[in-house]
Write a protein that holds these residues in place. Structure first.
Motif, short mmCIF file in Angstrom:
data_model
loop_
_atom_site.label_atom_id
_atom_site.label_comp_id
_atom_site.label_asym_id
_atom_site.label_seq_id
_atom_site.Cartn_x
_atom_site.Cartn_y
_atom_site.Cartn_z
N LYS A 1 44.09 33.63 44.11
CA LYS A 1 44.12 33.56 45.63
C LYS A 1 42.97 32.76 45.85
N LYS A 2 41.56 32.72 45.00
CA LYS A 2 40.64 31.91 45.55
C LYS A 2 41.02 30.34 45.35
N SER A 3 41.94 30.20 44.21
CA SER A 3 42.32 28.67 43.69
C SER A 3 43.32 28.28 44.89
N LYS A 4 44.03 29.24 45.36
CA LYS A 4 45.18 28.74 46.55
C LYS A 4 44.27 28.49 47.72
N ILE A 5 43.30 29.08 48.08
CA ILE A 5 42.53 28.57 49.33
C ILE A 5 41.80 27.57 49.17
#
Length: 156
Positions: free
Chosen positions: A85-89
């Motif tokens: 999720k952090k990578s996506k944001i």
């Protein structure tokens, strides 16, 4: 006058600080909490539209809920879910909103410079000469693009 984004941003930063209060310095680096807080500050001025800002808010809310506890970082699945999720944001911020981290362009252009320098070195009969020349050219281009991004206020 506070906008709804400002109120939401302050609440989100407070939530991040509460959830990560017991983190060690190493966990703060792994979770990139400072980056997330700076990203929240930058998005107020760099969102392309109110719809894009709303999408960012939804993604950030999901990410903040997924922040694992200190014990949760030992669980592989929780940690993997949070990191995805952090990578996506981060990718959304880079691609849609052109917000980059410090040294972003330099790291990309340094690798590209070496990749282009190697064939030039082979063409001139000396790989050992082409590699550093390509590296130097890549560093020069990357550094100039990084300074341009900093002047435009796009560095998170």
């Amino acid at each position: 006058m506070e906008t709804t984004y400002t109120i939401w941003k302050n609440e989100t930063i407070h939530t991040i600080e509460e959830k990560t209060a017991s983190f060690t310095e190493a966990l703060h680096k792994k979770a990139e909490t400072d980056y997330l807080k700076r990203l929240l500050e930058k998005m107020a001025t760099h969102a392309s539209s109110s719809e894009a800002l709303h999408d960012f808010q939804e993604q950030m809310d999901v990410l903040v809920l997924a922040i694992p506890t200190v014990a949760g970082f030992s669980d592989k699945q929780l940690r993997r879910d949070f990191m995805k999720k952090k990578s996506k944001i981060k990718n959304t911020a880079t691609i849609k909103h052109k917000l980059v981290h410090k040294g972003y362009y330099m790291s990309i252009w340094m690798a590209l410079g070496m990749a282009f320098g190697m064939p030039w070195g082979v063409a001139f009969g000396n790989i050992a000469l082409g590699l550093p020349i390509g590296l130097a050219v890549g560093l020069a281009i990357g550094t100039s693009l990084d300074s341009k991004a900093a002047k435009e206020g796009r560095v998170v």
